[in-house]
Design a protein around this motif. Structure first.
Motif, PDB file in Angstrom:
ATOM      1  N   ARG A 186       0.835  -1.225  -0.001  1.00 50.30           N
ATOM      2  CA  ARG A 186       0.058  -0.160  -0.327  1.00 50.30           C
ATOM      3  C   ARG A 186       1.089   1.115   0.043  1.00 50.30           C
ATOM      4  NH1 ARG A 186      -4.384  -1.761   4.685  1.00 50.30           N
ATOM      5  NH2 ARG A 186      -5.499  -3.238   3.554  1.00 50.30           N
ATOM      6  N   TYR A 187       0.321   2.219  -0.233  1.00 48.87           N
ATOM      7  CA  TYR A 187       0.987   3.620  -0.063  1.00 48.87           C
ATOM      8  C   TYR A 187       0.248   4.388   0.643  1.00 48.87           C
ATOM      9  CZ  TYR A 187       3.594   8.209  -0.677  1.00 48.87           C
ATOM     10  OH  TYR A 187       4.481   9.107  -0.493  1.00 48.87           O
ATOM     11  N   ASN A 188       0.584   4.542   1.979  1.00 50.64           N
ATOM     12  CA  ASN A 188      -0.154   5.111   2.910  1.00 50.64           C
ATOM     13  C   ASN A 188       0.667   5.722   4.181  1.00 50.64           C
ATOM     14  OD1 ASN A 188      -2.267   6.532   4.672  1.00 50.64           O
ATOM     15  ND2 ASN A 188      -3.179   4.651   5.251  1.00 50.64           N
ATOM     16  N   PRO A 189       1.540   6.705   4.269  1.00 55.75           N
ATOM     17  CA  PRO A 189       2.456   7.134   5.072  1.00 55.75           C
ATOM     18  C   PRO A 189       1.804   7.734   6.437  1.00 55.75           C
ATOM     19  CG  PRO A 189       2.901   8.208   2.926  1.00 55.75           C
ATOM     20  CD  PRO A 189       1.536   7.709   3.150  1.00 55.75           C
ATOM     21  N   SER A 190       0.268   8.227   6.143  1.00 56.57           N
ATOM     22  CA  SER A 190      -0.178   8.417   7.603  1.00 56.57           C
ATOM     23  C   SER A 190      -0.418   7.451   8.435  1.00 56.57           C
ATOM     24  CB  SER A 190      -1.466   9.167   7.193  1.00 56.57           C
ATOM     25  OG  SER A 190      -1.157  10.384   6.091  1.00 56.57           O
ATOM     26  N   LEU A 191      -0.644   7.758   9.768  1.00 55.70           N
ATOM     27  CA  LEU A 191      -0.989   6.881  10.730  1.00 55.70           C
ATOM     28  C   LEU A 191      -2.506   6.660  10.740  1.00 55.70           C
ATOM     29  CD1 LEU A 191       1.289   7.911  13.580  1.00 55.70           C
ATOM     30  CD2 LEU A 191       1.683   6.486  11.816  1.00 55.70           C
ATOM     31  N   SER A 192      -2.845   5.460  11.062  1.00 58.11           N
ATOM     32  CA  SER A 192      -4.306   5.127  11.215  1.00 58.11           C
ATOM     33  C   SER A 192      -4.894   5.915  12.147  1.00 58.11           C
ATOM     34  CB  SER A 192      -4.435   3.841  11.420  1.00 58.11           C
ATOM     35  OG  SER A 192      -5.739   3.136  11.514  1.00 58.11           O
ATOM     36  N   PRO A 193      -6.196   6.377  12.045  1.00 58.55           N
ATOM     37  CA  PRO A 193      -7.009   7.060  13.136  1.00 58.55           C
ATOM     38  C   PRO A 193      -7.496   5.933  14.065  1.00 58.55           C
ATOM     39  CG  PRO A 193      -8.241   6.853  11.144  1.00 58.55           C
ATOM     40  CD  PRO A 193      -7.040   6.228  10.751  1.00 58.55           C
ATOM     41  N   LYS A 194      -7.376   4.742  13.946  1.00 56.49           N
ATOM     42  CA  LYS A 194      -7.818   3.760  15.031  1.00 56.49           C
ATOM     43  C   LYS A 194      -6.634   3.614  15.696  1.00 56.49           C
ATOM     44  CE  LYS A 194     -10.812   1.279  11.452  1.00 56.49           C
ATOM     45  NZ  LYS A 194     -11.267   0.078  10.868  1.00 56.49           N
ATOM     46  N   THR A 195      -6.913   4.128  16.900  1.00 62.05           N
ATOM     47  CA  THR A 195      -5.734   3.987  18.068  1.00 62.05           C
ATOM     48  C   THR A 195      -5.311   2.657  18.218  1.00 62.05           C
ATOM     49  OG1 THR A 195      -7.327   3.853  19.799  1.00 62.05           O
ATOM     50  CG2 THR A 195      -6.516   6.215  19.194  1.00 62.05           C
ATOM     51  N   HIS A 196      -6.015   1.687  18.277  1.00 65.66           N
ATOM     52  CA  HIS A 196      -5.532   0.155  18.834  1.00 65.66           C
ATOM     53  C   HIS A 196      -4.682  -0.074  17.683  1.00 65.66           C
ATOM     54  CE1 HIS A 196      -9.172  -0.615  15.885  1.00 65.66           C
ATOM     55  NE2 HIS A 196      -8.289  -1.746  15.673  1.00 65.66           N
ATOM     56  N   ALA A 198      13.194 -13.460   9.124  1.00 65.31           N
ATOM     57  CA  ALA A 198      12.394 -12.102   8.723  1.00 65.31           C
ATOM     58  C   ALA A 198      13.061 -10.846   9.440  1.00 65.31           C
ATOM     59  CB  ALA A 198      11.338 -12.236   9.930  1.00 65.31           C
ATOM     60  N   ASP A 199      12.858  -9.795   8.618  1.00 65.45           N
ATOM     61  CA  ASP A 199      13.365  -8.466   8.709  1.00 65.45           C
ATOM     62  C   ASP A 199      12.039  -7.523   9.012  1.00 65.45           C
ATOM     63  OD1 ASP A 199      14.411  -6.050   8.996  1.00 65.45           O
ATOM     64  OD2 ASP A 199      15.267  -5.758   6.993  1.00 65.45           O
ATOM     65  N   ILE A 200      11.748  -7.182  10.306  1.00 65.36           N
ATOM     66  CA  ILE A 200      10.544  -6.375  10.729  1.00 65.36           C
ATOM     67  C   ILE A 200      11.110  -4.834  11.084  1.00 65.36           C
ATOM     68  CG2 ILE A 200       8.442  -6.279  12.031  1.00 65.36           C
ATOM     69  CD1 ILE A 200       8.751  -9.271  12.086  1.00 65.36           C
ATOM     70  N   ARG A 201      10.506  -4.264  10.262  1.00 61.44           N
ATOM     71  CA  ARG A 201      10.982  -2.631  10.630  1.00 61.44           C
ATOM     72  C   ARG A 201       9.631  -1.609  10.878  1.00 61.44           C
ATOM     73  NH1 ARG A 201      16.642  -1.454   7.923  1.00 61.44           N
ATOM     74  NH2 ARG A 201      17.384  -3.567   7.868  1.00 61.44           N
ATOM     75  N   ILE A 202      10.183  -0.560  11.511  1.00 57.09           N
ATOM     76  CA  ILE A 202       9.056   0.816  11.348  1.00 57.09           C
ATOM     77  C   ILE A 202       9.895   1.761  10.531  1.00 57.09           C
ATOM     78  CG2 ILE A 202       8.473   2.769  12.897  1.00 57.09           C
ATOM     79  CD1 ILE A 202       8.567   0.848  15.195  1.00 57.09           C
ATOM     80  N   THR A 203       8.859   2.105   9.356  1.00 58.93           N
ATOM     81  CA  THR A 203       9.490   3.245   8.305  1.00 58.93           C
ATOM     82  C   THR A 203       8.674   4.551   8.377  1.00 58.93           C
ATOM     83  OG1 THR A 203       7.594   2.197   6.895  1.00 58.93           O
ATOM     84  CG2 THR A 203      10.120   1.143   6.818  1.00 58.93           C
ATOM     85  N   ARG A 204       7.439   4.630   9.003  1.00 56.50           N
ATOM     86  CA  ARG A 204       6.560   5.767   8.948  1.00 56.50           C
ATOM     87  C   ARG A 204       7.161   6.650  10.080  1.00 56.50           C
ATOM     88  NH1 ARG A 204       0.947   3.576   9.604  1.00 56.50           N
ATOM     89  NH2 ARG A 204       2.064   2.424  11.279  1.00 56.50           N
ATOM     90  N   ASN A 205       6.988   8.139   9.834  1.00 59.75           N
ATOM     91  CA  ASN A 205       7.335   9.144  10.976  1.00 59.75           C
ATOM     92  C   ASN A 205       6.278   9.011  12.236  1.00 59.75           C
ATOM     93  OD1 ASN A 205       9.499  10.141   9.486  1.00 59.75           O
ATOM     94  ND2 ASN A 205       8.187  11.559   8.433  1.00 59.75           N
TER      95      ASN A 205
END
Length: 347
Positions: free
Chosen positions: A152-162, A196-203
């Protein structure tokens, strides 16, 4: 034939889009209502059903099947209560937060003689059904390598807090990961090991949002990838064998159509646009063939119909707890592999 009463544990996106329409469509299911904590919305769409004020009220009602479609971190607690109340359960993915919880639920369902199914609806997507048909018909020969992606292309954080707070059920590994891991295991079986390589990429993200997982088999390897920075699409399915290759984009239209409020049907449903057809490049009868092949229609109704027959006729669930446990074992191994930067043996 017997009619089964079904209730939902929430009426947000999953209840409104993925579950209620198909329970309504199926002639042998009766939607009784949903547990609604704040917003009371289900009766706007289904005036004759109930809005339960609590889980206890729902479980005390005359209900045969309960759909556990709440946030992942609640699945174990709620599914356990459903089974303890003597109800069959359909649990959303990810099944649980870890394999230990998954095994406990599986064992509880077996002990009580109840059906426990996991909602891996993507097996009934048009794109995956087509991939499976190509593999099952041996059009590619012996499979050497495959790659399943949910990009997907979606840099924004989800509004769903969970989905964005640090909890045991958050992150793309347990959101999109279960879909494609389940598809891989359904098609190729349980792997021997995982890297596996699991990362955080979004600001400002607090949860994993990029996964790159290798499933190792004695005769093949399967790559699992998902993330949020893929603006230009690549094939979501790439399967390569000794005779040829099959490339297929993610083309299933069901979710998009359901989100508009359109109700599913038994005929003419889930048909992809022709331009989404996959490319088959292989050998047929000794001659090289390269061309597009028709996509099979998708329909999530198949999952609900198989679940109905499982409950009423004692047939296996369309997605068994044992299969879902295998997915959770792979997810647990992927987390450990990424942390320790090594291959984790599963068998």
């Amino acid at each position: 034939m017997q009619k089964l009463k079904a209730a939902l544990l929430s009426y947000g996106l999953s209840g409104k889009v993925f579950h209620a329409p198909f329970l309504e469509l199926h002639p042998r299911f009766e939607l009784t209502g949903s547990w609604e904590r704040s917003k009371k919305l289900i009766q706007q769409d289904y005036p004759n059903v109930k809005s339960y004020a609590s889980l206890e009220e729902l479980l005390q009602d005359d209900v045969d099947l309960v759909v556990v479609n709440t946030p992942v971190e609640t699945h174990y607690e709620y599914a356990k209560k459903v089974l303890e109340a003597g109800k069959h359960a359909l649990v959303e993915k990810a099944f649980t937060t870890n394999a230990t919880e998954a095994k406990a639920l599986r064992d509880l369902a077996k002990a009580k003689g109840l059906k426990l199914c996991v909602y891996q609806n993507r097996r009934w997507d048009s794109d995956f059904k087509t991939v499976k048909e190509v593999v099952d018909e041996n059009l590619l020969g012996d499979i050497v390598e495959a790659e399943f992606r949910f990009d997907r292309y979606n840099p924004s954080l989800s509004p769903k807090t969970h989905k964005e707070t640090q909890n045991a059920g958050a992150g793309v590994l347990k959101d999109l990961g279960p879909h494609i891991i389940d598809q891989a295991v359904h098609l190729f079986g349980y792997p021997d090991s995982v890297f596996a390589d699991i990362r955080i990429t979004r600001n400002n993200s607090l949860v994993d949002d990029l996964i790159d997982i290798l499933l190792y088999y004695p005769d093949k390897r399967v790559k699992i990838r998902a993330g949020f920075f893929f603006r230009e699409a690549v094939p979501s399915y790439a399967v390569h064998g000794t005779k040829g290759s099959f490339l297929k984009s993610r083309g299933d239209i069901q979710e998009d159509v359901l989100r508009t409020g359109q109700k599913p049907t038994l005929e003419g449903w889930g048909i992809e646009p022709e331009e989404k057809a996959g490319i088959l490049h292989t050998e047929k009868n000794g001659e090289v063939f390269r061309g597009h092949i028709p996509t099979r229609p998708g329909n999530y109704y198949g999952l609900f119909d198989a679940l109905y027959h499982s409950i009423t006729e004692g047939k296996p669930e369309p997605v068994t707890a044992d299969e879902a446990l295998q997915v959770m074992k792979i997810i647990d191994a992927a987390l450990l592999s990424s942390k320790e930067k090594k291959v984790i043996q599963l068998k």
